[in-house]
Motif scaffolding. Structure first.
Motif, PDB file in Angstrom:
ATOM      1  N   ASN A   1       0.426   7.069   0.155  1.00  0.00           N
ATOM      2  CA  ASN A   1      -0.511   7.332   1.240  1.00  0.00           C
ATOM      3  C   ASN A   1      -1.264   6.036   1.527  1.00  0.00           C
ATOM      4  O   ASN A   1      -2.148   5.645   0.783  1.00  0.00           O
ATOM      5  CB  ASN A   1      -1.467   8.458   0.845  1.00  0.00           C
ATOM      6  N   LYS A   2      -0.894   5.361   2.614  1.00  0.00           N
ATOM      7  CA  LYS A   2      -1.447   4.037   2.912  1.00  0.00           C
ATOM      8  C   LYS A   2      -2.965   4.064   3.061  1.00  0.00           C
ATOM      9  O   LYS A   2      -3.640   3.141   2.621  1.00  0.00           O
ATOM     10  CB  LYS A   2      -0.788   3.456   4.151  1.00  0.00           C
ATOM     11  N   GLU A   3      -3.502   5.086   3.662  1.00  0.00           N
ATOM     12  CA  GLU A   3      -4.963   5.127   3.844  1.00  0.00           C
ATOM     13  C   GLU A   3      -5.688   5.235   2.516  1.00  0.00           C
ATOM     14  O   GLU A   3      -6.695   4.570   2.305  1.00  0.00           O
ATOM     15  CB  GLU A   3      -5.357   6.279   4.785  1.00  0.00           C
TER      16      GLU A   3
ATOM     17  N   PHE B   1       0.844  -1.205   0.000  1.00  0.00           N
ATOM     18  CA  PHE B   1       0.000   0.000   0.000  1.00  0.00           C
ATOM     19  C   PHE B   1       0.879   1.254   0.000  1.00  0.00           C
ATOM     20  O   PHE B   1       0.765   2.118   0.859  1.00  0.00           O
ATOM     21  CB  PHE B   1      -0.973  -0.006   1.187  1.00  0.00           C
TER      22      PHE B   1
ATOM     23  N   SER C   1      -4.449   4.274  -0.406  1.00  0.00           N
ATOM     24  CA  SER C   1      -4.230   2.993  -1.093  1.00  0.00           C
ATOM     25  C   SER C   1      -5.151   1.911  -0.549  1.00  0.00           C
ATOM     26  O   SER C   1      -5.711   1.113  -1.316  1.00  0.00           O
ATOM     27  CB  SER C   1      -2.781   2.537  -0.942  1.00  0.00           C
ATOM     28  N   LYS C   2      -5.331   1.866   0.758  1.00  0.00           N
ATOM     29  CA  LYS C   2      -6.212   0.859   1.362  1.00  0.00           C
ATOM     30  C   LYS C   2      -7.669   1.114   0.990  1.00  0.00           C
ATOM     31  O   LYS C   2      -8.434   0.166   0.774  1.00  0.00           O
ATOM     32  CB  LYS C   2      -6.035   0.827   2.880  1.00  0.00           C
TER      33      LYS C   2
END
Length: 161
Positions: free
Chosen positions: A128-130, A125, A132-133
């Motif tokens: 930006n992991k959030e 991810f 991407s999630k």
């Protein structure tokens, strides 16, 4: 289409030579894929969303759901890709056109979406992991909805040939 059929015809001929009963050639792919789509697909999608929804509420349950999603999603992807190729081969074995069916195209879209999702997850991810999630969750949900449409189109195709 002729090129794809010509490429697959020697494999189909070999499978035909095994004497597999027609009902298995005709309905084997739909039955097996219905199990994958409805059982595994629903479980994987639900586990993924539960993992997201429970993250701030019940961390232990959220982790459990994320773990289940992470364990089963790759298996589901493998079975879907294998089933996709099996479905195409089944059409060739039955001497039916491949690319003319909406069932073929919805299957192709599902495989493309799930490949994108697999790459997003495999990347960890990135960025930006959030975001991407969130993209991963919605792309997976769209793929699951298309899988259900795909099943309806497959039933229609199966009944028409």
């Amino acid at each position: 289409m002729n090129d794809l059929t010509e490429i697959l015809e020697p494999i189909a001929t070999w499978f035909r030579s095994l004497g597999t009963p027609e009902p298995i050639v005709h309905w084997g792919h739909p039955v097996m894929m219905a199990i994958v789509v409805f059982a595994m697909g629903s479980f994987v999608g639900l586990a993924g969303w539960r993992g997201r929804a429970l993250a701030g509420v019940n961390q232990e349950e959220a982790i459990h759901n994320k773990t289940e999603h992470r364990k089963l999603a790759p298996l589901m992807y493998f079975f879907l890709v294998a089933g996709y190729t099996g479905g195409i081969l089944s059409l060739v074995m039955q001497r039916e056109p491949i690319l003319e069916s909406p069932h073929f195209w919805t299957g192709s879209i599902v495989i493309a979406l799930l490949t994108i999702n697999a790459l997003i997850a495999a990347s960890g991810f990135i960025g930006n992991k959030e975001i991407s999630k969130t993209v991963h969750a919605y792309v997976g949900s769209i793929a699951l909805c298309i899988m259900f449409l795909h099943a309806v189109l497959g039933l229609k195709l199966g009944l028409s040939i």
